[in-house]
Enzyme design. Structure first.
Site, mmCIF file in Angstrom:
data_model
loop_
_atom_site.group_PDB
_atom_site.id
_atom_site.type_symbol
_atom_site.label_atom_id
_atom_site.label_comp_id
_atom_site.label_asym_id
_atom_site.label_seq_id
_atom_site.Cartn_x
_atom_site.Cartn_y
_atom_site.Cartn_z
ATOM 1 N N ASP A 10 -1.440 -4.795 -9.493
ATOM 2 C CA ASP A 10 -1.312 -5.358 -8.151
ATOM 3 C C ASP A 10 -1.542 -6.864 -8.283
ATOM 4 O OD1 ASP A 10 -1.216 -5.470 -5.278
ATOM 5 O OD2 ASP A 10 -3.396 -5.653 -5.258
ATOM 6 N N SER A 11 -1.363 -7.581 -7.179
ATOM 7 C CA SER A 11 -1.622 -9.019 -7.211
ATOM 8 C C SER A 11 -3.123 -9.305 -7.340
ATOM 9 C CB SER A 11 -1.099 -9.654 -5.919
ATOM 10 O OG SER A 11 -1.752 -9.076 -4.801
ATOM 11 N N TYR A 42 1.201 -12.059 -3.488
ATOM 12 C CA TYR A 42 2.601 -11.760 -3.805
ATOM 13 C C TYR A 42 3.463 -11.749 -2.536
ATOM 14 C CZ TYR A 42 2.034 -10.124 -8.696
ATOM 15 O OH TYR A 42 1.825 -10.035 -10.042
ATOM 16 N N GLY A 43 2.784 -11.698 -1.374
ATOM 17 C CA GLY A 43 3.438 -11.408 -0.096
ATOM 18 C C GLY A 43 4.656 -12.233 0.263
ATOM 19 N N CYS A 73 1.414 -1.937 -5.651
ATOM 20 C CA CYS A 73 1.697 -3.094 -4.808
ATOM 21 C C CYS A 73 2.976 -2.812 -4.022
ATOM 22 C CB CYS A 73 1.881 -4.320 -5.686
ATOM 23 S SG CYS A 73 2.446 -5.757 -4.768
ATOM 24 N N ASN A 74 2.871 -2.861 -2.706
ATOM 25 C CA ASN A 74 4.043 -2.572 -1.868
ATOM 26 C C ASN A 74 5.100 -3.659 -1.962
ATOM 27 O OD1 ASN A 74 3.415 -0.209 0.348
ATOM 28 N ND2 ASN A 74 1.571 -1.165 -0.441
ATOM 29 N N GLU A 172 -9.417 -10.363 -0.476
ATOM 30 C CA GLU A 172 -9.704 -11.005 -1.768
ATOM 31 C C GLU A 172 -10.985 -11.847 -1.703
ATOM 32 O OE1 GLU A 172 -8.221 -10.812 -4.851
ATOM 33 O OE2 GLU A 172 -6.803 -9.306 -4.145
ATOM 34 N N CYS A 204 0.429 -2.166 2.525
ATOM 35 C CA CYS A 204 -0.054 -3.119 1.512
ATOM 36 C C CYS A 204 -1.317 -2.478 0.956
ATOM 37 C CB CYS A 204 -0.364 -4.467 2.156
ATOM 38 S SG CYS A 204 -1.264 -5.586 1.059
ATOM 39 N N THR A 205 -1.451 -2.470 -0.361
ATOM 40 C CA THR A 205 -2.567 -1.710 -0.955
ATOM 41 C C THR A 205 -3.928 -2.356 -0.684
ATOM 42 O OG1 THR A 205 -2.101 -2.833 -3.051
ATOM 43 C CG2 THR A 205 -1.197 -0.609 -2.757
ATOM 44 N N HIS A 206 -3.924 -3.600 -0.211
ATOM 45 C CA HIS A 206 -5.203 -4.213 0.176
ATOM 46 C C HIS A 206 -5.744 -3.598 1.484
ATOM 47 C CE1 HIS A 206 -4.087 -7.372 -2.674
ATOM 48 N NE2 HIS A 206 -5.291 -7.886 -2.546
HETATM 49 N N1 DGL Z 1 -1.360 -5.516 -2.431
HETATM 50 C C1 DGL Z 1 -0.030 -5.974 -2.474
HETATM 51 C C2 DGL Z 1 0.906 -5.189 -1.600
HETATM 52 O O1 DGL Z 1 0.706 -4.003 -1.517
HETATM 53 C C3 DGL Z 1 0.201 -7.456 -2.570
HETATM 54 C C4 DGL Z 1 -0.253 -8.286 -1.437
HETATM 55 C C5 DGL Z 1 -0.146 -9.753 -1.703
HETATM 56 O O2 DGL Z 1 -0.527 -10.205 -2.790
HETATM 57 O O3 DGL Z 1 0.315 -10.479 -0.809
HETATM 58 O O4 DGL Z 1 1.845 -5.666 -1.052
#
Ligand code: DGL
Length: 300
Positions: A10-11, A42-43, A73-74, A172, A204-206
């Site tokens: 993931d990011s 990564y968004g 990561c989505n 984060e 989003c996995t966060h």
């Molecule tokens: N956790 C990631 C996702 O599921 C990345 C989010 C990010 O870095 O912006 O999209």
């Protein structure tokens, strides 16, 4: 099941929400986790960038012994998964098809909402995956919705997608349970409440780390759909297939099962600051995070 090594990335800390579920469901699994913390978020990255970053990370994880990859990561899954699945022979599981399928099964009114990064929302990957899930025969558990699909109607759709760019930096920074998170979540979730969604995909996995705050604002009746729940089932199938392929190979070579390999459970690598990752990760996971290694791409 054999003790397979799963590469996961993931990011940043977001993929830990997927890892948590994987280790709970498959206790014999070993995970090499990569958090690309030097390049988070990564968004807003382009498809080309996400393909390049994904290729680097997957190559690294394979070098660490990974037999299957979980793209936790989505944003990467929405924009780079099909290309990377073509480039590698190793199985790669993403979040979108799994999350969409689960949302279709769980919706009670057919009114699905999505919260995700800008990139995931812009890609429209979830609304496409929802239609594809229905066409593949994944149907709602709800009897009324099932019947109307069988009568040729379209009873399930993504009625509102909301980008939530501030959620990732909040998580984060270790502020998932803060007053700031609450204020921002109220703002992001208002349009979903207005659209009367019955379920919300945590795209989003966060975001599962924000579940308590999200639940507070959405109320008990709105279902939170975490794609990781379905990813675990897909991963189990992939690992069973690896088991039977490996068994056939060992039988043909007359080898034993290789069960004497050195024991470990999770190895962490990050591209940014390892101490910061461990510190934030420790507030988010029940098990302590130790021994985070830094992997600097420039050193290669
Ligand atoms: N956790 C990631 C996702 O599921 C990345 C989010 C990010 O870095 O912006 O999209």
């Amino acid at each position: 099941m054999a003790r397979h090594i799963i590469g996961m990335f993931d990011s940043g800390v977001g993929g830990l929400t997927v890892m948590k579920r994987v280790l709970a469901a498959i206790p014999e699994a070993r995970v090499v986790y990569f958090g690309d913390t030097a390049r988070v978020p990564y968004g807003n990255r382009s498809k080309e960038e996400l393909i390049r970053l994904g290729e680097e990370i997957i190559t690294f994880l394979i070098g660490q012994g990974a037999e299957a990859i979980v793209m936790a990561c989505n944003t990467s899954s929405a924009l780079s998964l099909p290309t990377l699945q073509e480039r590698f022979t190793i199985p790669i599981i993403g979040t979108i098809d799994q999350g969409a399928g689960l949302a279709v099964q769980l919706t009670r009114e057919g009114r699905i909402g999505l919260i995700a990064t800008e990139g995931t929302v812009r890609s429209k990957a979830y609304s496409l995956a929802i239609s594809q899930a229905l066409s593949r025969g994944i149907l709602p558990e709800n009897e009324r919705l099932r019947r109307s699909w069988q009568q040729g109607e379209q009873p399930v759709s993504l009625v509102r997608a909301q980008a939530c760019p501030l959620f990732v930096p909040i998580v984060e920074a270790g502020l998932a349970n803060s007053g700031e998170a609450r204020v921002i979540a109220k703002f992001y979730l208002a349009p979903l409440l207005e659209a009367k969604v019955d379920s919300v995909i945590l795209g989003c996995t966060h975001y599962p780390f924000l579940s308590a705050v999200l639940r507070e604002i959405l109320g008990e009746d709105v279902r939170l759909v975490d794609p990781a729940e379905a990813m675990v089932q897909e991963l189990q199938k992939v690992l069973l297939a690896l088991d039977s392929a490996a068994l056939k190979q060992r039988e043909s070579k007359g080898e034993d099962s290789g069960g004497r390999r050195k024991d470990w459970r999770v190895r962490y690598y990050v591209s940014g600051n390892p101490e910061l990752f461990a510190q934030v990760g420790n507030t988010l996971l029940d098990e302590p995070i130790t021994g985070v290694h830094q992997h600097d791409w420039c050193e290669q």
